[in-house]
Design a protein around this motif. Structure first.
Motif, PDB file in Angstrom:
ATOM      1  N   ARG A 304       0.821  -1.231   0.000  1.00 15.17           N
ATOM      2  CA  ARG A 304       0.000   0.000   0.000  1.00 15.17           C
ATOM      3  C   ARG A 304       0.846   1.269   0.000  1.00 15.17           C
ATOM      4  NH1 ARG A 304      -5.462  -1.383   3.374  1.00 15.17           N
ATOM      5  NH2 ARG A 304      -6.473  -2.424   1.641  1.00 15.17           N
ATOM      6  N   PRO A 305       1.934   1.343   0.805  1.00 18.75           N
ATOM      7  CA  PRO A 305       2.675   2.607   0.715  1.00 18.75           C
ATOM      8  C   PRO A 305       3.268   2.846  -0.667  1.00 18.75           C
ATOM      9  CG  PRO A 305       3.701   1.062   2.244  1.00 18.75           C
ATOM     10  CD  PRO A 305       2.422   0.467   1.847  1.00 18.75           C
ATOM     11  N   PHE A 306       3.484   1.783  -1.462  1.00 14.95           N
ATOM     12  CA  PHE A 306       4.188   2.005  -2.748  1.00 14.95           C
ATOM     13  C   PHE A 306       3.238   2.416  -3.854  1.00 14.95           C
ATOM     14  CE2 PHE A 306       7.810   0.475  -0.807  1.00 14.95           C
ATOM     15  CZ  PHE A 306       7.602  -0.752  -0.231  1.00 14.95           C
ATOM     16  N   LEU A 308       1.324   5.025  -4.647  1.00 15.49           N
ATOM     17  CA  LEU A 308       1.415   6.345  -5.307  1.00 15.49           C
ATOM     18  C   LEU A 308       2.788   6.585  -5.958  1.00 15.49           C
ATOM     19  CD1 LEU A 308      -0.740   8.533  -2.915  1.00 15.49           C
ATOM     20  CD2 LEU A 308      -1.210   7.832  -5.255  1.00 15.49           C
ATOM     21  N   PRO A 309       3.907   6.295  -5.266  1.00 14.48           N
ATOM     22  CA  PRO A 309       5.177   6.519  -5.971  1.00 14.48           C
ATOM     23  C   PRO A 309       5.249   5.707  -7.265  1.00 14.48           C
ATOM     24  CG  PRO A 309       5.550   5.976  -3.653  1.00 14.48           C
ATOM     25  CD  PRO A 309       4.093   5.863  -3.881  1.00 14.48           C
ATOM     26  N   VAL A 310       4.811   4.444  -7.219  1.00 19.10           N
ATOM     27  CA  VAL A 310       4.899   3.627  -8.441  1.00 19.10           C
ATOM     28  C   VAL A 310       3.983   4.215  -9.516  1.00 19.10           C
ATOM     29  CG1 VAL A 310       4.308   1.365  -9.376  1.00 19.10           C
ATOM     30  CG2 VAL A 310       5.569   1.535  -7.237  1.00 19.10           C
TER      31      VAL A 310
ATOM     32  N   MET C  11       1.806  13.298  -1.659  1.00 18.79           N
ATOM     33  CA  MET C  11       2.011  11.825  -1.638  1.00 18.79           C
ATOM     34  C   MET C  11       2.778  11.436  -0.385  1.00 18.79           C
ATOM     35  SD  MET C  11       2.571  10.096  -5.319  1.00 18.79           S
ATOM     36  CE  MET C  11       4.120  10.776  -5.708  1.00 18.79           C
ATOM     37  N   ASP C  15       1.588   8.727   2.578  1.00 16.04           N
ATOM     38  CA  ASP C  15       2.153   7.398   2.838  1.00 16.04           C
ATOM     39  C   ASP C  15       3.108   7.394   4.016  1.00 16.04           C
ATOM     40  OD1 ASP C  15       0.761   6.376   0.834  1.00 16.04           O
ATOM     41  OD2 ASP C  15       2.278   6.753  -0.709  1.00 16.04           O
ATOM     42  N   TYR C  31      10.730   2.210   0.543  1.00 18.78           N
ATOM     43  CA  TYR C  31       9.859   3.337   0.203  1.00 18.78           C
ATOM     44  C   TYR C  31      10.706   4.539  -0.202  1.00 18.78           C
ATOM     45  CZ  TYR C  31       6.323   6.953   0.501  1.00 18.78           C
ATOM     46  OH  TYR C  31       5.490   7.993   0.197  1.00 18.78           O
ATOM     47  N   SER C  38      11.227   7.723  -8.407  1.00 20.43           N
ATOM     48  CA  SER C  38      10.134   8.247  -9.243  1.00 20.43           C
ATOM     49  C   SER C  38      10.148   9.772  -9.221  1.00 20.43           C
ATOM     50  CB  SER C  38       8.793   7.714  -8.725  1.00 20.43           C
ATOM     51  OG  SER C  38       8.484   8.325  -7.499  1.00 20.43           O
TER      52      SER C  38
END
Lengths: 374, 540, 70, 396
Positions: A304-306, A308-310, C11, C15, C31, C38
């Motif tokens: 879940r934390p990944f 948005l960056p992905v 973002m 997170d 993370y 990115s």
């Protein structure tokens, strides 16, 4: 380490495959100019040629029913070897997602929103996919059945409405092209819609198949999906005839020509919404699978934390990928038929061979028997 | 702007810390009176009760003498209005006073006199003995009469509830053409009686509970043991117990406290005013929550398709019922997407409109000053205000306002050239379609505005995204552990979702909700007409 | 450009708390890596510095070295 | 509680993105549009340039329905405006039109694309590319060739219709109801141009000046070689062409005999085409045509009962059809233009033989033989079984 708590039913798995294949009907412009009036034959050849590839996937997932592709690689090639092979797969999943995202951007740009920059179209879309992926596999595949039923109903409707503008001779002459174009066409088809089923190896363990039902559902989904694709191409060929080779989005062009009554003609925007929804299903599934692969590869229990960056990475990647859509089509016609087989045929085949050499499936089956007894 | 953001952050931060280091609220002081026992000295006790309940006019304390030549001193404490005078005079006062042969203390103990009073003199079914003043006050406030006597350290609570009740009338919200007309009332016991009358099976359970600090409303969880899934029943009870507010005015309060997704647009707890609807839902495995003082009974796990079903669907023959149900789904889609679609058509994809129609629309919109989106928002706003005015005003005036308002304003706006005629027609269709699905009308009016904004920003692509967003949101909702749109996505049997299969065919209860007892009727073969040779006298 | 930065900050706000709260070092590093990767790519894209896409490497590899394409 | 806060932030991000980055690029308010109903392309005086004229529905006079009469001021005021510009290519011309007009051109509802005669003779292919490539022009636009200048065709008023382009489209659709080969939309034109040896046919539209009013009429078809117009075929020959192409849905057939003359309605027609190859490889196109007729009108035929009349009519109809087909076939052969698509037919059904025939198809076509087997059926004679002056006799 099983992140995925939600299980899906075999029916949803089958319809997910069908939806996956059906939504790549937009990419028919890759092979139609090569085999203009025999494109429907080439699809049938493609389905036949990709049967052994399917067999590799099925036997792999039957050998290791409880583990997905990344875990299989770890089991078969040990820790370091597995990590490298899985890295290849990971990159392949990301590229597939980015490719499909880019296709969506181009499709929406071409069909409805010509002046909006594709950046915005893709960003809003990937946010929606991220929201669906946030809730896990259950939500991602829940609407497969509904989408397929609606799209098949509308496909049938478009067939009935356009009967009078179809020409029978547009299918002749049959098998009149040079052999090379047939080989290239079949190769493209086995790679683009059918070869991509390797991604489903990632979600096979989370489908509660009863004993040997896996083959029936996997094959069923593949065959029905292929039939749907065949139906789309037949309709396009019948309506456009020999002008099929000019258009970059042939299936969308036929939808522009279909007239319901003499006044209600230009209904392509309704069909465009349907195609967008199908593409949404495919991109969300691919996005989910790449995230799952990433989290298994890094041995982390939640992705879940990944999300948005992905997602941001994918948006950027889908823009860097090609300078122009012509380059993308050229790449798909010339390079992909030789580059994708590494991921879709070679690596799974090697994994299967090595597994059988090390008799892992037998050990696996005995281990499972003990688990059942204990 | 920044003040708002850091308030938000502090609020968010505060909620974080508040959870894990604050002790629960200190004990309320009103519990202290629980311990003071009845002292036996009548005047002192009455004085103490007077102090507790204050000098409100409706609390009556009637002192009288009874027993053999009136030596015993007694007192009755009751709330005038809650107690039915007929019970008070006939079955409490008259026997006590007329009964002469109760000699004071010549028999052994105070307990025997109390028992003789309870068993022989007072003719009332429900009499209990209480020790502490607190319980006295509590039961007195809930409509019972308290009987105190000099020298006795226990008091008798005689149930004598009998206040004015509204009679059972046809509910305004869910009127039906065919089907029972009776609706629930505010009285708790009448509601439970209405359900009892419909389900006469032994395993109907009505578990009692009281919620709320100040109002202490009686709430009962009704379910059918075996049909309802046990862990759904437990979750409902657990959530009901966890409510710690001071007042429960209507079942709407309960609904908002126990629902799964308070932030979601769609309600996950169903409600209805008709006993036949509630009993039908209970037979499908749901749990009903009846709360005192509210004619609406809520049913626990709610599915999306419930709001598209009406009780009438099951009373008329299946074809028309299925057709109506499909119209309801269409109506919901129209009411949500019609204005957005019209905006997308007129501003983004003009090619979809046939040529001649497009030319007339252009001429109709020739003079209008506003862009299409603004025009739509204005019309939707005025429609919502009209509807609200129609509801709030007294019945006859309300209808007149909404009809006159819609017609006159719409017509005047078009002739004055402020608004295009096609837009008014679309909004009218949306308004009418919204009433076809009353349960989802709140979600529909909010979704309509979201879709409108999306359509004006991204055109048909925006509508597709909005549609997908709603689908995702629905898929993620769970109501008491049951996925919100189970039967709508073709994974469970679809016998009762888009269309209604004939009654004799639906032999299984909905799989997602039901407990052990899964079958409704034994066979699912069509009812065969009596064969000719069956002798006529069997059925007169 | 500014929008990009605002988006990436949001973002982070979404997170980061959950990543810090469950505190496993592995997730934190992973993370961090993915986020910076990115962020840099998006930044380069926003500043119109075009980066050669990996597919183009493959394309050249097939065309020049293997001469193996349709 | 926290993921609710997170959801709120996610929504905040979505809104920021959607609103700032969007700015609704594609929005086009209805009153900022000129609805294009027809388009014409003529050869300009300077070589290499093309004069593109566009017919627009005039917004003011549109109100035919509601409050139109007050503003419109009766029918005689024209409801359309013609604007044109001369440029090297089509898109450039359209963009030029946009600069000096207050609204953007909306091409989706364009009904008709008309080429002037000189432009048709000079070649139309280069100017089709724009309407295939542009996202706004559609492929089911009807293509026509004007007798003189296409601009004047667009200018003439059609009594029954407010917008002349829509009227032209209705005229073509009306003719297509007889046989779908009479009107050609852009897609069929392009698909015919891709068949190298077939030469497309486009209907010709002529301005007819009677005393005071001018009207439009569709007369015959223009024959194209590759994409240049090389000749015309008349209405009579056009019926011959439609017999060969088959699927005639309606229409009439005049038959002249010694005993009298008659006109017969075509109920339906079916035809089967196949090629027979002579030993030296030259193809012969053999065609069986089945026509189903009903007697429309009888003149003459005294003292003949219905059965004799029907037999005579059958023979007469056969000759009439053969004559029609041959006249069209001969004139087309003289122009060396394979309008029937025989070349493509051979390519489709005998691909290998077509490889050898293709190079010399130009010479082969003029000398191509077409043997016809025509079968005529007369199904019914309308309401009356026999006309007043005829004999009472056997019916069939």
């Amino acid at each position: 380490m099983n992140i995925e708590k939600s299980r899906i039913s075999p029916l949803q798995f089958m319809f997910a495959i069908m939806c996956f294949i059906r939504s790549s009907s937009l990419l028919s412009s890759f092979f139609t100019p090569i085999v203009n009036q025999d494109s429907w034959l080439v699809i049938i050849f493609g389905m036949i040629v990709s049967l052994p590839v399917l067999w590799i996937y099925i036997s792999l997932s039957k050998a290791f029913p409880k583990s997905n592709l990344i875990e299989i690689n770890d089991l078969v090639f040990g820790r370091i070897g597995g990590k490298i092979i899985s890295a290849f797969y990971l990159w392949f999943f990301f590229t597939l997602t980015a490719l499909n995202l880019r296709d969506l951007g181009i499709f929406v740009g071409k069909s409805t929103m010509s002046k909006t920059p594709p950046v915005l179209i893709i960003i809003v879309f990937i946010l929606l996919c991220a929201w669906a992926v946030y809730y896990g596999l259950e939500v991602v595949t829940r609407y497969g059945i509904v989408f397929i039923l609606i799209s098949s109903a509308i496909l049938l409707l478009s067939f009935l409405v356009s009967i009078n503008i179809m020409h029978r001779e547009s299918f002749l002459p049959i098998l009149n092209q040079p052999l090379k174009s047939y080989i290239q066409g079949t190769n493209i088809i086995t790679m683009i819609p059918f070869g991509e089923l390797v991604v489903f190896l990632m979600i096979v363990p989370y489908v509660d198949f009863k004993q040997k039902k896996l083959v029936r559902y996997f094959m069923g989904g593949f065959l029905l999906g292929g039939l749907l694709l065949l139906a789309v191409i037949l309709r396009d060929l019948a309506i456009l005839g020999n002008t099929l080779k000019y258009f970059s989005l042939p299936s969308f062009e036929t939808l522009r020509i279909i007239r319901l009554f003499d006044s209600l003609g230009h209904m392509e925007i309704l069909f465009a919404i349907l195609l967008i929804i199908l593409l949404f299903f495919k991109v969300t599934l691919l996005f989910y699978i790449s995230l799952l692969a990433l989290s298994y590869w890094l041995k982390i229990e939640t992705f879940r934390p990944f999300i948005l960056p992905v997602a941001a990475l994918l948006v950027a990647y889908s823009f860097i990928m090609f300078e122009s859509s012509m380059q993308q089509t050229a790449f798909a016609r010339e390079i992909i038929p030789f580059f994708w087989p590494i991921f879709e045929m070679l690596l799974p085949f090697i994994t299967l061979i090595v597994a059988y050499i090390r008799e892992l499936p037998k050990k696996n089956r005995e281990k499972e028997k003990e688990d059942v007894k204990v | 702007m920044f003040k708002y953001i850091n308030k938000k952050l502090r609020y968010g931060f505060f909620r974080l810390t508040e959870q894990n280091n604050h002790p629960p609220k200190p004990e309320d002081d009103s519990k202290k009176t629980q311990e003071t026992l009845i002292s036996g000295n009548l005047t002192a006790d009455l004085e103490y009760i007077r102090k507790l309940l204050g000098t409100s006019s409706d609390i009556k304390m009637h002192e009288f003498r009874y027993g053999e030549d009136f030596q015993l001193k007694g007192a009755l404490v009751f709330v005038d209005g809650l107690v039915s005078n007929e019970i008070l005079t006939e079955s409490i006062m008259k026997p006590l006073i007329m009964n002469r042969n109760l000699s004071p203390f010549q028999t052994s103990s105070m307990q025997k006199t109390l028992d003789t009073v309870r068993q022989t003199i007072l003719c009332s079914g429900d009499i209990t003995e209480k020790y502490t003043i607190g319980e006295l006050v509590e039961s007195c406030l809930s409509g019972d009469t308290v009987f105190l006597s000099e020298g006795f350290d226990k008091a008798l609570i005689i149930s004598s509830k009998g206040w004015e009740k509204r009679s059972i009338t046809e509910p305004q919200t869910e009127s039906v053409v065919r089907g029972p007309r009776e609706g629930f009332t505010e009285n708790f016991r009448t509601n439970t009686a209405l359900i009892r009358r419909r389900i006469k099976s032994a395993n109907l359970r009505l578990d009692h509970m009281s919620i709320g600090e100040k109002t202490d409303t009686n709430v009962c969880v009704a379910y059918i043991d075996g049909v309802a899934d046990p862990n759904i029943v437990d979750t409902v009870k657990a959530r009901l117990k966890s409510i710690n507010t001071d007042a429960i005015m209507d079942s709407g309060y309960i609904e908002q406290y126990i629902e799964d997704h308070p932030f979601s647009l769609f309600p996950t707890v169903g409600y209805s005013e008709k006993p036949d609807v509630i009993t039908a839902r209970m037979l499908e495995g749901r749990v009903a929550i009846i709360s005192d003082g509210s004619p609406f009974v809520t049913t626990a796990p709610m599915l999306l398709l419930e709001s598209f079903q009406t009780s009438e669907d099951y009373y008329i023959r299946p074809y028309f019922a299925s057709l109506l149900r499909i119209f309801r789904y269409l109506a919901f889609i129209i009411t949500v997407s019609a204005p957005a679609f019209f905006i997308a058509l007129t501003t983004y994809h003009q090619e979809l409109i046939p040529t001649t129609l497009l030319l007339t629309i252009i001429s109709a919109r020739e003079g209008t000053p506003f862009p299409a989106t603004l025009e739509a928002i204005i019309l939707i706003l005025s429609f919502e205000i009209l509807r609200e005015a129609g509801v709030r005003l007294p019945r006859p005036l309300g209808q007149a306002i909404s009809i006159v308002g819609a017609l006159v304003m719409g017509e005047a706006a078009v002739t004055a050239g402020l608004v295009g005629a096609p837009m008014v027609i679309t909004i009218a269709i949306t308004a009418v379609a919204e009433f076809a699905v009353p349960d989802q009308s709140e979600a529909a009016s909010i979704l309509r505005i979201i879709f409108l904004v999306l359509a004006s920003v991204l055109g048909a692509y925006g509508i597709a995204l909005g549609f997908l967003g709603v689908l995702i949101h629905l898929a993620s909702l769970k109501s008491f552990g049951v996925p919100y749109c189970t039967n709508l996505t073709f994974n469970h049997n679809m016998q009762d979702s888009y269309i209604r299969m004939p009654l004799w065919f639906m032999s299984k209860r909905p799989k997602a909700i039901v407990g052990q007892d899964k079958t409704r009727n034994k066979t699912n073969t069509p009812p065969s007409p009596l064969s000719k040779n069956s002798s006529p006298e069997e059925n007169p | 450009m500014i929008i990009l930065i605002i988006v990436f900050i949001i973002m982070l706000m979404i997170d980061l708390p959950s990543v810090i709260r469950n505190g496993k070092k592995k997730i934190l590093i992973a993370y961090g890596l993915i986020f910076t990767f990115s962020f840099t790519i998006c930044l380069l894209l926003a500043l119109e510095i075009n980066i050669k896409s990996p597919l183009m490497f493959v394309d050249e590899f097939y065309k020049n070295i293997l001469h193996f394409s349709y | 509680m926290l993921n609710k806060f997170k959801k709120f932030l996610f929504l905040l991000m979505v809104f920021i993105l959607v609103f700032t980055a969007s700015g609704c690029y594609d929005i086009r308010e209805l009153d900022s549009l000129y609805i294009v109903t027809g388009m014409a392309m003529d050869k300009a005086e300077q070589p290499g340039l093309i004069e593109v004229s566009v017919q627009i529905a005039k917004p003011g006079a549109l109100g035919s329905g509601g409050g139109g009469d007050k503003k419109g001021g009766g029918g005689e005021e024209k409801a359309t405006i013609i604007i044109d510009s001369v440029k090297r290519n089509v898109i450039e011309a359209l963009e030029a039109l946009r600069h000096d007009s207050s609204r953007t051109l909306f091409m989706h509802h364009n009904q008709v694309l008309i080429f002037g005669r000189e432009q048709a003779e000079a070649g139309i292919l280069p100017y089709l590319d724009a309407s295939m490539r542009d996202q706004e022009t559609r492929l089911e636009v009807m293509v026509l060739v004007a007798d003189e200048k296409a601009k004047d065709v667009l200018n003439t008023e059609i009594k029954a219709e407010k917008y002349s382009a829509v009227g032209i489209r209705r005229m073509v659709d009306n003719k297509r109801s007889i046989s779908k080969f009479f009107g050609i939309d852009l897609l069929t034109l392009v698909s015919k141009l891709t068949e190298e040896t077939t030469s497309p046919l486009l209907p010709i539209i002529k301005i007819v000046e009677e005393e005071d009013l001018t009207r439009l009429s569709l007369t015959g078809m223009a024959v194209f070689k590759k994409d240049k117009m090389i000749g015309k075929i008349t209405e009579y020959q056009l019926r011959g062409y439609s017999w060969v192409m088959g699927e005639l849905k309606s229409g009439y057939l005049p038959v002249k005999l010694k005993q009298g003359s008659s006109v017969m309605y075509v109920k339906s027609s079916k035809n089967k085409l196949n090629t027979i190859f002579k030993p030296d490889g030259k193809p012969i196109m053999s065609m069986e045509i089945e026509g189903v007729f009903s007697v429309g009108e009888l003149m003459g035929f005294e003292e003949m009962d219905t059965k004799q009349i029907v037999d005579e009519l059958k023979k007469g109809a056969e000759q009439a059809i053969r004559k029609e087909i041959m006249s069209c076939f001969k004139s087309v052969q003289s122009m060396k233009a394979d309008i029937y698509g025989f070349g493509d037919y051979i390519n489709k059904h005998h691909p290998k033989k077509w490889k050898t025939l293709k190079p010399q198809w130009e010479e082969l076509f003029p000398s191509l033989e077409l043997d016809l087997k025509i079968k005529v059926e007369i199904k019914d004679t309308g309401k009356i079984l026999q006309s007043p002056q005829m004999e009472i006799g056997r019916l069939s």
